[in-house]
Write a protein that holds these residues in place. Structure first.
Motif, mmCIF file in Angstrom:
data_model
loop_
_atom_site.group_PDB
_atom_site.id
_atom_site.type_symbol
_atom_site.label_atom_id
_atom_site.label_comp_id
_atom_site.label_asym_id
_atom_site.label_seq_id
_atom_site.Cartn_x
_atom_site.Cartn_y
_atom_site.Cartn_z
ATOM 1 N N PHE A 34 -30.436 -45.655 -45.219
ATOM 2 C CA PHE A 34 -29.832 -46.854 -45.774
ATOM 3 C C PHE A 34 -28.486 -46.490 -46.396
ATOM 4 O O PHE A 34 -28.339 -45.434 -46.992
ATOM 5 N N TYR A 36 -25.512 -47.916 -49.113
ATOM 6 C CA TYR A 36 -25.248 -48.844 -50.199
ATOM 7 C C TYR A 36 -23.805 -48.683 -50.661
ATOM 8 O O TYR A 36 -23.198 -47.632 -50.500
ATOM 9 N N LEU A 44 -25.467 -51.559 -57.158
ATOM 10 C CA LEU A 44 -25.391 -51.071 -55.784
ATOM 11 C C LEU A 44 -25.979 -52.120 -54.844
ATOM 12 O O LEU A 44 -27.055 -52.668 -55.092
ATOM 13 N N LEU A 46 -27.035 -53.135 -50.800
ATOM 14 C CA LEU A 46 -27.352 -52.605 -49.472
ATOM 15 C C LEU A 46 -26.334 -53.110 -48.460
ATOM 16 O O LEU A 46 -26.049 -54.299 -48.390
ATOM 17 N N THR A 49 -28.993 -50.849 -42.667
ATOM 18 C CA THR A 49 -30.150 -49.997 -42.417
ATOM 19 C C THR A 49 -29.982 -49.372 -41.045
ATOM 20 O O THR A 49 -29.684 -50.085 -40.073
ATOM 21 N N GLU A 59 -26.355 -55.993 -43.418
ATOM 22 C CA GLU A 59 -26.638 -57.104 -44.313
ATOM 23 C C GLU A 59 -25.566 -58.172 -44.136
ATOM 24 O O GLU A 59 -24.451 -57.909 -43.672
ATOM 25 N N ILE A 93 -23.375 -44.763 -51.225
ATOM 26 C CA ILE A 93 -24.520 -43.865 -51.349
ATOM 27 C C ILE A 93 -25.521 -44.159 -50.244
ATOM 28 O O ILE A 93 -25.660 -45.302 -49.797
ATOM 29 N N ARG A 97 -35.653 -42.392 -45.652
ATOM 30 C CA ARG A 97 -37.109 -42.463 -45.692
ATOM 31 C C ARG A 97 -37.649 -41.361 -44.794
ATOM 32 O O ARG A 97 -37.258 -41.249 -43.639
ATOM 33 N N THR A 105 -41.819 -43.123 -50.205
ATOM 34 C CA THR A 105 -40.767 -42.506 -50.992
ATOM 35 C C THR A 105 -39.454 -42.505 -50.238
ATOM 36 O O THR A 105 -39.380 -42.148 -49.066
ATOM 37 N N ILE A 106 -38.444 -42.933 -50.954
ATOM 38 C CA ILE A 106 -37.081 -42.930 -50.437
ATOM 39 C C ILE A 106 -36.290 -41.924 -51.257
ATOM 40 O O ILE A 106 -36.374 -41.925 -52.478
ATOM 41 N N PHE A 108 -32.588 -40.367 -52.293
ATOM 42 C CA PHE A 108 -31.181 -40.759 -52.364
ATOM 43 C C PHE A 108 -30.266 -39.549 -52.362
ATOM 44 O O PHE A 108 -30.586 -38.503 -52.930
ATOM 45 N N GLY A 111 -24.167 -39.639 -53.549
ATOM 46 C CA GLY A 111 -23.103 -40.623 -53.415
ATOM 47 C C GLY A 111 -21.745 -40.026 -53.109
ATOM 48 O O GLY A 111 -21.517 -38.830 -53.291
#
Lengths: 117, 111
Positions: A34, A36, A44, A46, A49, A59, A93, A97, A105-106, A108, A111
């Motif tokens: 993803f 952002y 932040l 989105l 994806t 988006e 950022i 997954r 859990t994702i 990150f 950034g």
């Protein structure tokens, strides 16, 4: 633990040029990544994806031709800001997954700060 | 549509004070909730991750709670220090594994 690396962490580019930001999952395979963006003093949001081997889903309101996303492998996704303008200056950022990972859990990245001059 | 709200938007406290940051979300169907720290001009640092089946997580002076049914989470910081000054972001992971972020709470701890 799982680590997501973004590069560069900070970049300055000239208006009109393109800049690429990389997002790598270092110790796991990421089926989905993803992207952002953070506007000044805002949350932040989105942008898109991306699933490995397929086109990204953007988006509403995000220009797909301006923000090119490529997810060529299970460990790498790239965001290319094309023909950058000063208003594209922002904090970007990514998150990932894990494939077959512990449920939901994702992870990150830290950034990337983009400044367009 | 999931919305995440953080209160207060900004907070200034003297060093040593215990404090609570609040986060609320409109849709209780979340996978997990995460608290992040962001320093000015820097990236995100993950502080605590609470899965939807959990009620709280602790790390050092930080404790985060989750009440999924009421759509609330709190981040408790004990004995605050000037080095805790930063923006704290709350984020929930929803359907499709998208993450919805709150606008953050800007914390300033005075020495």
């Amino acid at each position: 633990g799982a680590v997501v690396s973004q590069h560069p962490s900070r970049v300055i580019c000239k208006s009109g040029t393109s800049v690429k930001i990389e997002c790598r999952s270092l110790d796991f395979q990421a089926t989905t990544m993803f992207w952002y963006r953070q506007f000044p003093k805002q949350s932040l949001m989105l942008m898109a994806t991306s699933n490995e081997g397929s086109k990204a889903t953007y988006e509403q309101g995000v220009e797909k031709d301006k923000f090119l996303i490529n997810h060529a492998s299970l460990t790498l996704s790239t965001l290319t800001v094309t023909s950058a303008h000063p208003e594209d200056s922002s904090f970007y950022i990514c998150s990932a997954r894990a494939k077959g990972g512990p449920g939901n859990t994702i992870y990150f990245g830290e950034g990337s700060w983009l400044t367009v001059v | 549509k999931q919305e995440v709200t953080q209160i207060p938007a900004a907070l200034s406290v003297p060093e040593g004070e215990n404090l609570v940051l609040n986060c609320s979300f409109t849709d209780s169907a979340i996978y997990n909730l995460q608290w992040f720290r962001q320093d000015p001009g820097k990236g995100l640092t993950s502080l605590l991750l609470i899965q939807s089946s959990q009620r709280e997580q602790t790390s050092g002076r930080l404790n985060a709670s989750l009440d999924k049914s009421s759509g609330r989470s709190t981040l408790y910081i004990a004995a605050s220090q000037p080095g805790d000054s930063a923006t704290y972001l709350c984020a929930v992971s929803t359907g499709g594994f998208k993450t919805i972020f709150g606008a953050g709470t800007r914390l300033f701890v005075k020495a």
